[in-house]
Design a protein around this motif. Structure first.
Motif, short mmCIF file in Angstrom:
data_model
loop_
_atom_site.label_atom_id
_atom_site.label_comp_id
_atom_site.label_asym_id
_atom_site.label_seq_id
_atom_site.Cartn_x
_atom_site.Cartn_y
_atom_site.Cartn_z
N GLN A 85 0.78 -1.06 -0.03
CA GLN A 85 -0.07 0.02 0.03
C GLN A 85 0.80 1.41 0.02
O GLN A 85 0.57 2.25 -0.69
N GLN A 86 2.08 1.17 0.60
CA GLN A 86 2.77 2.41 0.97
C GLN A 86 3.62 2.42 -0.46
O GLN A 86 3.59 3.77 -0.93
N ARG A 87 3.90 1.58 -1.19
CA ARG A 87 4.59 1.67 -2.38
C ARG A 87 3.77 2.13 -3.47
O ARG A 87 4.10 3.23 -4.27
N SER A 89 1.08 4.42 -2.74
CA SER A 89 0.86 5.65 -2.53
C SER A 89 2.12 6.51 -2.81
O SER A 89 1.77 7.51 -3.14
#
Length: 195
Positions: A85-87, A89
């Protein structure tokens, strides 16, 4: 058998307290035709459950249920999902920031290119200001040119690539195609020719 430290069929039959012929029958694929009490004794001798024994000997008929994930496995899966998810985002933020820098170029370049194709007498100098956003993006990323095209500079074999011929370090050369660095990292060598 290896995991239980048993080296032969005879040793297994002795440890389980069953006739050796029963172990041989299991090896021949007759687990489903073997009495339950014999299978239970063999599974105990092998230090595995009866279900595990049957799943090993008759995998087409018996499946092991997957054990629920441990707390560590659950945490690992949660972290993997969070990283993904962070990647995603971060990639969206990167693309948005890049598009904001390139916005004026993206809006004006197609029109300018179309006009240049229609009018062969249009001076190219008028198109150069449209490339400023691309230059700003490279500057924002810390990418710098080694030397401008046409510059005469001393030859540096670590940063320059001769188009033809040979030169010694320090000899004057002329930049034909600029190269780029990003901080201490060389991205592309400048292509140079002898003066």
């Amino acid at each position: 058998m290896q995991q239980a430290g048993i080296s032969s069929d005879r040793e297994l039959s002795q440890k389980a307290g069953v006739p050796e012929i029963q172990v041989i029958r299991l090896r021949r694929g007759l687990a489903l035709k073997t009495r339950a009490d014999i299978l239970l004794k063999i599974s105990q001798a092998l230090q595995i459950s009866l279900t595990e024994l049957l799943a090993t000997l008759a995998p087409d008929f018996v499946e092991l249920e997957k054990a629920p994930p441990t707390a560590l496995e659950q945490e690992y899966q949660r972290l993997q999902a969070a990283i993904a998810q962070q990647r995603s985002s971060l990639m969206e933020e990167f693309q948005l920031a890049s598009v904001q820098i390139l916005e004026s170029w993206m809006l004006q370049w197609p029109t300018a290119a179309s006009k240049a194709q229609e009018n062969h007498h249009l001076r190219a100098q008028k198109l150069l200001p449209l490339l400023r956003p691309v230059e700003q993006l490279l500057q924002h990323w810390g990418i710098e040119s080694i030397a401008p095209v046409g510059a005469e500079i001393p030859y540096n074999p670590q940063q320059h690539q001769l188009i033809e011929g040979t030169a010694q370090a320090g000899e004057p050369v002329k930049v034909r195609y600029t190269g780029y660095t990003q901080g201490d990292k060389l991205l592309y060598r400048a292509k140079v020719s002898l003066v």
